[in-house]
Design a protein around this motif. Structure first.
Motif, PDB file in Angstrom:
ATOM      1  N   GLY A   1      -2.121   3.155   3.467  1.00  0.00           N
ATOM      2  CA  GLY A   1      -3.208   1.996   3.643  1.00  0.00           C
ATOM      3  C   GLY A   1      -3.823   1.895   5.171  1.00  0.00           C
ATOM      4  O   GLY A   1      -4.556   0.895   5.363  1.00  0.00           O
TER       5      GLY A   1
ATOM      6  N   SER B   1      -5.481   2.681  -4.375  1.00  0.00           N
ATOM      7  CA  SER B   1      -6.499   2.205  -3.788  1.00  0.00           C
ATOM      8  C   SER B   1      -7.109   1.315  -4.667  1.00  0.00           C
ATOM      9  O   SER B   1      -7.728   0.122  -4.435  1.00  0.00           O
ATOM     10  CB  SER B   1      -7.346   3.015  -2.930  1.00  0.00           C
ATOM     11  OG  SER B   1      -6.632   3.817  -2.016  1.00  0.00           O
TER      12      SER B   1
ATOM     13  N   TYR C   1       0.847  -1.231  -0.021  1.00  0.00           N
ATOM     14  CA  TYR C   1      -0.050   0.094   0.154  1.00  0.00           C
ATOM     15  C   TYR C   1       0.975   1.241   0.159  1.00  0.00           C
ATOM     16  O   TYR C   1       0.334   2.326  -0.516  1.00  0.00           O
ATOM     17  CB  TYR C   1      -0.886  -0.070   1.075  1.00  0.00           C
ATOM     18  CG  TYR C   1      -2.013  -0.946   0.976  1.00  0.00           C
ATOM     19  CD1 TYR C   1      -3.236  -0.716   0.906  1.00  0.00           C
ATOM     20  CD2 TYR C   1      -1.858  -2.486   1.470  1.00  0.00           C
ATOM     21  CE1 TYR C   1      -4.171  -1.633   1.028  1.00  0.00           C
ATOM     22  CE2 TYR C   1      -2.855  -3.349   1.334  1.00  0.00           C
ATOM     23  CZ  TYR C   1      -4.087  -2.854   0.952  1.00  0.00           C
ATOM     24  OH  TYR C   1      -4.904  -3.742   0.895  1.00  0.00           O
TER      25      TYR C   1
ATOM     26  N   ARG D   1      -0.201  -2.863   4.860  1.00  0.00           N
ATOM     27  CA  ARG D   1      -0.499  -1.833   5.156  1.00  0.00           C
ATOM     28  C   ARG D   1       0.249  -1.147   6.179  1.00  0.00           C
ATOM     29  O   ARG D   1       0.899  -1.675   6.986  1.00  0.00           O
ATOM     30  CB  ARG D   1      -2.111  -2.039   5.799  1.00  0.00           C
ATOM     31  CG  ARG D   1      -3.030  -2.145   4.854  1.00  0.00           C
ATOM     32  CD  ARG D   1      -4.408  -2.507   5.475  1.00  0.00           C
ATOM     33  NE  ARG D   1      -5.466  -2.923   4.650  1.00  0.00           N
ATOM     34  CZ  ARG D   1      -6.448  -1.957   3.779  1.00  0.00           C
ATOM     35  NH1 ARG D   1      -6.162  -0.712   4.065  1.00  0.00           N
ATOM     36  NH2 ARG D   1      -7.271  -2.399   3.141  1.00  0.00           N
TER      37      ARG D   1
END
Length: 908
Positions: free
Chosen positions: A610, A576, A563, A603
């Motif tokens: 994220g 995303s 992310y 993340r």
């Protein structure tokens, strides 16, 4: 320190909870805690520094409040700036420390309030969103018992701790803050006497004073071993004791929803990159990874020894009062043959206490393993053969524990220790002989280089040595301490197949023997990588030699999606959606090729990487992307916030696990989502175009470096990993690591990674599709809703007036105007679009608690930003400062970084 926290504490407003019963204003207790701690801090400042510092801090805070109320470029802002400009460096540092300490106490109060509210919900009989009881009851409405048990059988929730350079607070400070939190818990007791309350107040004052006298900054950069110790703290002190309660709650919820007898397997696991992540950190080597594994293995056996002692103290049953199973008697006899000396000793000591006798033998077998681990680590060599009587695997330890459990079951012992035995069993299932599984991450280029030449060289290269580390770790942890071999910046199928060559060379892949004990994990990070991830996995799975490997692993393919770098590469909306689409396509590839997917989500803690609420993130994933298997990084900067206090840690484990079970039980996406996904293609394109126009400007990196405290962040001794991939010469965008990238944007209140590009893209979406269609997208598509919510938070935390003041630090004024204007315009467009989509007058009208928290923090964060800007200006203008003056200035800047991070509750 005066504060708004106590304004409503005297007259609590009556409200109603979710079940309709009246309850006191839930925020009143929080406001009282903040007010009390703020006044204690004010008293401490007067005692330690004199009344002048408190008066100065209060003057600056009052001007900050007035600035917010009457105009951000008005007279109050000018007076505050002038006042700060007149401070010498030492005074500026003291003021910054005062605000920073206040935020630390506010953060503790909010954490404690979360535990208080959890207790209140339980006491009222309310079911919190994300609780096992609530979520499993919802699952039971559509999933029959046999399907639920099948889901449990394939469920694996893996939380992997990392040590990226983003935890700004020292472990010493975290320990002291934990003490304050425990005192707040004790203060909530309703039966405390006046004398006890006075003692608690004194204890809080002592902790706050000691914190003021403690240095917040590390004097040296932490070594990898110290990062390992920090991670061990959370595993040993918080999570290990929580596991029995976690499973007890899960069993209770399953029993209420499905009746008795639902078998709950071990579904929760912990991993770590700390000490094993070799990507970009020259301080982590295969030798360090092995030493980390030894340390963790010895520590977890030490935990079991402690639990065995406690269990021995509890299981005091005597054969004069009850009977035991013949199986237990035979087991003890077998132990006596293996350990005759101990048997002789126990003949008189524990003669009529068979459970204690059995546990003493178990302890001796664990001690033998522990001593062997300690000695092997001291030598730094391979793990040699264990003594014959030592436990060779967790399974052998569990088998002995099961003998005790069955004996208790057969002899009316259900309420005489059986629960404690089950609790220890859950801990052993969860932590094994490894504590946390080490993921070994390497640059994929190492693998390519190894296959081309390293295998033939007398001196082994880093790729083959890293794979050997996996093999060696498995040897010392009964095969459980390492499995995933992660390929950073992977090219895909070619790297995956090349890794098999290394695995064969290290004995981890032996197809003729049916052995494949390593998980080859490609990491897809950049936008282009995500777009071709599904095709690469399919290409690898169709190669005969790789298909043979997959068959030995039950057709399970683990892969990781990043992310952080994808956001830096493409901006929040485009990245995303790329992550979302990649997972959709991977699910289809898995169906076509009869694969089982384990998607590892890399993340971060911040929205730009994220971050966000775990359950919301899980809900937003495409259908089929989980199917019981969920792996997630828990980044260094959020460990304290999520796992410092056991109640909050328990809540995080519950919310994540229940979210996985709910998401895995969903049958499919509504057809309307396909229309929304088609509409979002244009959104992603418009956002990407806007974002890359900004970051690909030839002078963008110069603007970024000069309008943020990036170089100063690199000076913070907060991690063993370098802040940049390249330290010499002019840096490029790709040279900037994702974590300090976000950290610096956050400090400057620009927060570009959390929202930029959304202004243009959302505005065009509304114009093209109409606001009602977009509102329907938000209502019916969890991905879009969670993305908008995250962007709204970033927009609310950002402050374009203060960001403009940071932009004034850029030496090229024309460059600053050009790029900052582009940033500010898109911020304005995004704010208007979010308000319109949510149909509300403020950005966070849908989240009033968070909105109020940010509003209350701003008068304390803003002065820190003003102070930081002034100190950065002085630092960069200084031509030949004395060493002492330079050190004082650098230290003051670093303290403002800590303070802003605490105030915004965000780093990188």
């Amino acid at each position: 320190m005066a504060n708004e926290g106590g304004e409503g504490a005297k007259g609590a407003v009556r409200t109603e909870n979710a079940s309709g019963s009246p309850m006191a204003d839930p925020a009143a207790a929080l406001r009282k805690d903040i007010s009390d701690l703020g006044h204690m801090l004010g008293d401490t400042l007067v005692e330690q520094e004199g009344v002048g510092l408190l008066e100065l801090e209060e003057s600056i805070r009052a001007l900050a409040k007035e600035r917010r109320k009457k105009g951000r470029r008005g007279p109050a802002a000018a007076r505050m700036q002038a006042l700060i400009e007149g401070l010498d460096t030492k005074t500026a540092e003291r003021v910054a420390r005062a605000f920073t300490h206040y935020f630390q106490l506010v953060n503790l109060s909010e954490q404690h309030h979360r535990t208080r509210r959890r207790h209140e919900h339980a006491r009222q009989g309310d079911l919190q969103l994300g609780s096992f009881e609530r979520e499993i009851a919802l699952v039971a409405k559509s999933v029959p018992r046999d399907a639920f048990e099948a889901l449990l059988a394939r469920t694996s929730v893996e939380l992997v701790f990392t040590a990226h350079p983003s935890e700004a607070q020292r472990r010493t400070v975290l320990d002291k803050e934990r003490h304050v939190a425990h005192l707040l818990v004790r203060r909530d007791r309703l039966d405390a006497t006046p004398a006890q309350n006075e003692e608690l107040t004194l204890a809080l004052r002592e902790e706050i004073t000691t914190l003021w006298q403690t240095d917040e900054l590390r004097t040296v950069r932490p070594r990898v071993g110290e990062e390992v110790k920090n991670t061990l703290f959370y595993l040993e002190e918080v999570l290990f004791p929580l596991i029995p309660k976690f499973y007890a709650e899960l069993e209770h919820a399953a029993r209420k929803a499905y009746g008795e007898g639902v078998r709950i397997p071990c579904i929760l696991h912990f991993g770590s990159w700390v000490g094993a992540d070799m990507d970009g950190n020259p301080n982590v080597t295969p030798e360090v990874a092995l030493d980390t594994a030894y340390a963790q293995a010895a520590r977890v056996v030490g935990l079991y020894l402690r639990e065995i002692d406690a269990l021995g103290a509890a299981l005091s049953q005597s054969t004069r009062r009850t009977t035991v199973s013949e199986e237990l008697v035979q087991s003890i006899a077998k132990d006596a043959e293996a350990l005759p000396e101990l048997a002789t000793e126990l003949a008189s000591v524990a003669r009529e206490e068979p459970y204690r006798k059995k546990l003493r033998f178990m302890k001796a077998r664990l001690e033998a393993r522990h001593e062997h681990l300690v000695e092997a680590r001291r030598r730094g060599g391979p793990f040699l053969e264990l003594p014959s009587y030592a436990y060779a695997s967790p399974g052998a330890l569990l088998a002995d524990l099961d003998v005790i459990a069955r004996s208790l079951d057969e002899n009316r012992g259900a309420l005489a220790g059986r629960r404690r035995v089950c609790g220890l069993r859950r801990q052993i299932e969860t932590f094994g002989f490894h504590l946390a599984k080490l993921d070994v991450r390497v640059p994929a280029a190492w693998v390519r280089e190894a296959v081309v030449g390293d295998l033939l060289k007398p001196e082994k290269g880093p790729g083959i040595r890293a794979m050997e580390a996996v093999a060696n770790i498995q040897k010392i942890t009964a095969g459980q301490g390492a499995e995933s071999f992660i390929l950073s910046m992977s090219h895909g199928a070619d790297d995956m197949r090349a890794s098999l060559v290394l695995a064969r060379a290290c004995g981890l892949y032996r197809p003729k023997e049916g052995v494949a004990t390593v998980s080859i994990v490609p990491l897809f990070e950049m936008l282009d990588d995500l777009e071709r991830a599904a095709a690469e996995v399919e290409r690898a799975s169709q190669a005969p030699e790789y298909r043979e490997y997959l068959a030995l692993r039950g057709n399970l393919q683990e892969l990781m999606v990043g992310y952080s770098d994808s956001n830096k590469d493409a901006g929040i909306l485009s990245s995303s959606f790329a992550l979302y689409r990649a997972q959709q396509e991977l699910v289809e590839v898995a169906k076509r090729n009869d694969l089982k997917l384990k998607i590892f989500h890399g993340r971060g803690g911040s929205i730009g990487r994220g971050g966000g609420p775990s359950q919301r993130a899980i809900e937003s994933l495409p259908t089929g992307a989980i199917d019981g298997r969920f792996k997630l990084t828990e980044q260094g900067e959020v460990l304290g916030w999520k796992y410092l206090l056991s109640e909050i840690a328990e809540r995080n484990l519950e919310v994540t696990t229940s979210g996985v079970l709910r998401a895995s039980s969903d049958t499919g996406a509504p057809d309307v989502q396909r229309e929304f996904e088609a509409a979002f293609v244009d959104v992603a394109h418009d956002s990407l175009e806007a974002y890359r126009t900004l970051v690909h400007d030839s002078n963008f990196v110069r603007y970024y470096e000069e309008s943020t405290p990036l170089d100063e962040i690199a000076m913070l001794n907060i991690g063993s990993r370098p802040a940049h991939r390249k330290d010499q010469g002019q840096r490029r965008l790709e040279d900037l690591r994702a974590i300090p990238w976000v950290f610096a944007w956050t400090q400057s209140r620009q927060l570009v990674p959390g929202w930029f590009g959304a202004g243009r893209a959302l505005t065009r979406l509304i114009a093209k599709r109409g606001v009602e269609f977009v509102r329907s997208m938000r209502e019916k598509w969890p991905f879009f809703a969670s993305t908008l919510e995250a962007i709204a938070v970033s927009l609310a935390v950002a402050d374009m007036d203060i960001a403009g003041r940071y932009a004034s630090l850029v030496r090229d004024r024309a460059l600053a105007r050009r790029l900052f204007t582009r940033i500010a315009l898109d911020h304005g467009r995004a704010v208007r679009a979010i308000r319109r989509i949510f149909d509300q007058s403020t950005l966070l009208g849908h989240a009033p608690t968070l909105e109020r928290s940010i509003a209350l923090r701003n008068p304390y964060v803003d002065p820190l930003s003003f102070i930081q800007i002034e100190l950065l200006r002085r630092k960069r203008a200084a031509t030949s400062p004395s060493p002492q003056a330079e050190t004082e200035l650098e230290r003051a800047v670093l303290l403002t970084i800590n303070g802003i991070a605490a105030g915004l509750r965000n780093t990188g």
